[in-house]
Design a protein around this motif. Structure first.
Motif, PDB file in Angstrom:
ATOM      1  N   SER A  57       0.831  -1.201   0.000  1.00 19.00           N
ATOM      2  CA  SER A  57       0.000   0.000   0.000  1.00 19.00           C
ATOM      3  C   SER A  57       0.868   1.254   0.000  1.00 19.00           C
ATOM      4  N   VAL A  84       2.142   1.819  -3.581  1.00 19.31           N
ATOM      5  CA  VAL A  84       1.131   2.414  -4.473  1.00 19.31           C
ATOM      6  C   VAL A  84       1.014   3.913  -4.226  1.00 19.31           C
ATOM      7  N   LEU A  85       0.949   4.312  -2.959  1.00 19.34           N
ATOM      8  CA  LEU A  85       0.788   5.724  -2.621  1.00 19.34           C
ATOM      9  C   LEU A  85       1.987   6.557  -3.071  1.00 19.34           C
ATOM     10  N   THR A  96       4.194   5.883  -5.302  1.00 15.78           N
ATOM     11  CA  THR A  96       4.300   5.895  -6.764  1.00 15.78           C
ATOM     12  C   THR A  96       3.376   6.949  -7.365  1.00 15.78           C
ATOM     13  N   LEU A  97       2.127   6.975  -6.900  1.00 15.65           N
ATOM     14  CA  LEU A  97       1.162   7.947  -7.409  1.00 15.65           C
ATOM     15  C   LEU A  97       1.611   9.381  -7.115  1.00 15.65           C
ATOM     16  N   ILE A  98       2.097   9.605  -5.893  1.00 14.34           N
ATOM     17  CA  ILE A  98       2.516  10.958  -5.511  1.00 14.34           C
ATOM     18  C   ILE A  98       3.744  11.398  -6.304  1.00 14.34           C
ATOM     19  N   THR A  99       4.712  10.488  -6.456  1.00 12.97           N
ATOM     20  CA  THR A  99       5.953  10.843  -7.157  1.00 12.97           C
ATOM     21  C   THR A  99       5.714  11.106  -8.638  1.00 12.97           C
ATOM     22  N   LEU A 100       4.921  10.257  -9.279  1.00  8.44           N
ATOM     23  CA  LEU A 100       4.719  10.382 -10.725  1.00  8.44           C
ATOM     24  C   LEU A 100       3.718  11.471 -11.093  1.00  8.44           C
ATOM     25  N   SER A 101       2.973  11.976 -10.108  1.00  8.99           N
ATOM     26  CA  SER A 101       1.942  12.982 -10.398  1.00  8.99           C
ATOM     27  C   SER A 101       2.513  14.374 -10.635  1.00  8.99           C
ATOM     28  N   SER A 102       3.782  14.577 -10.334  1.00 14.60           N
ATOM     29  CA  SER A 102       4.383  15.905 -10.470  1.00 14.60           C
ATOM     30  C   SER A 102       5.639  15.843 -11.330  1.00 14.60           C
ATOM     31  N   ARG A 136       9.094  13.854 -10.592  1.00 18.21           N
ATOM     32  CA  ARG A 136       9.575  12.860 -11.567  1.00 18.21           C
ATOM     33  C   ARG A 136      10.966  13.192 -12.056  1.00 18.21           C
ATOM     34  N   TRP A 145      11.131  12.249  -2.452  1.00 19.09           N
ATOM     35  CA  TRP A 145      10.066  11.415  -3.016  1.00 19.09           C
ATOM     36  C   TRP A 145      10.638  10.292  -3.876  1.00 19.09           C
TER      37      TRP A 145
END
Length: 322
Positions: free
Chosen positions: A54, A57-58, A60-66, A70, A205
């Motif tokens: 879990s 997943v969190l 990964t989403l936070i890092t790749l969202s910006s 990235r 991150w």
């Protein structure tokens, strides 16, 4: 990157305490989840995989969202290619995975108190060695008497806080299981140093993402072996709070990666220990209705704070740690 300012040094102290609080709560949560799943080795590792998965997943989403976050990924690749960051530094996640696995495998049997004693002993001694060897992003932090005294305060404090329970529950089984959190505590210092090296180049991150990816791969490999031997698991519990271990782990890893360069591995470790002890006392008072926290427990919490103050005082005198 220049040395952190005095304001940053002061502001980072409560954040390091919060990181320790996260570990104490995570140990309680993951231990409860492992018990709910059956209390076996495979149940403990399943709880660890769920928590780490879990968190992966969190983060990964936070890092790749910006795009800004990235951007640290190619920076890390380049640093690994040219040797700015040693390749071994990306393996810090294995230490984090081992800590989470140790929580699931031992807390239900030996209790949070003995778990904390073992982790503290390993973390304090290892932090001294890691700082002295210069593995962290802040470079070489030589051993000194005040730093040794500060580490000793932490070990004594947690031993006092857990003393009564240790006497009541001591056996060869608990002593043997305590080796796992002892090694996990030693690994926490190495993990903080390695993650700090990665964070200094790629940001906290990307460092956290790398930590979760590597740790999850190692954890799943061990989990699959355990599951092939013993796959008798109870159904997943319905309580939502049993699944927040990954969020807590993500917060701890991010804070550690961001803050380790400010004060070094030892001071970070001592603040984490202080946060663990104080939060463990609160958990005993709030969660465990039959527990009793007396003057010894309160004194132990105070000792951890004294240890942190000694280490911070030594850091602020001279330039040995700068």
């Amino acid at each position: 990157m220049g040395a952190p300012s005095r304001v940053v040094r002061i502001a980072s102290i409560p954040a390091m305490f919060v990181a320790g609080a996260m570990i104490a709560v995570q140990a309680q949560v993951n231990g409860r989840l492992a018990t709910a799943l059956g209390g076996t080795t495979s149940a403990g590792l399943t709880a660890a995989v769920l928590a780490f998965g879990s968190g992966l997943v969190l983060v990964t989403l936070i890092t790749l969202s910006s795009p800004a976050r990235r951007a640290g990924i190619p920076l890390l690749r380049g640093a690994l290619r040219d040797g700015t960051v040693p390749r071994v530094a990306v393996l810090g996640g294995l230490c984090g995975a081992f800590l989470v696995a140790a929580q699931g495998l031992t807390v239900a049997t030996i209790g949070v108190a003995l778990f904390s004693v073992a982790v503290t002993a390993g973390q304090s001694s290892s932090s001294l060695a890691v700082d002295h060897a210069g593995l962290g992003p802040g470079g070489h932090h030589p051993w000194s008497l005040p730093r040794g005294v500060a580490a000793a305060f932490a070990v004594i404090a947690v031993a006092l806080a857990a003393g009564e329970r240790l006497v009541e529950s001591f056996s060869l089984t608990t002593a043997g299981l305590a080796v796992l959190p002892l090694l996990a505590g030693a690994g926490m210092a190495v993990q903080a140093a390695f993650n700090g090296r990665v964070s200094a180049i790629a940001g906290p991150w990307v460092s956290s993402l790398n930590n979760f990816v590597i740790g999850f791969i190692g954890l799943v490999a061990v989990w699959l072996i355990a599951l092939a031997i013993d796959h008798d698991l109870r159904p997943l519990p319905g309580q939502w709070w049993m699944y927040v271990g990954g969020v807590l782990g993500m917060g701890f890893i991010w804070l550690s990666a961001a803050l380790v360069r400010v004060h070094g591995v030892l001071v970070l470790g001592l603040c984490v220990i202080a946060g663990q002890v104080i939060t463990a006392l609160v958990i005993e008072l709030v969660v465990n209705a039959d527990s009793h926290v007396g003057p010894v427990g309160v004194a132990a919490g105070g000792l951890t704070v004294v240890g942190v103050l000694v280490a911070l005082w030594q850091t602020g005198h001279g330039h040995a740690d700068d």
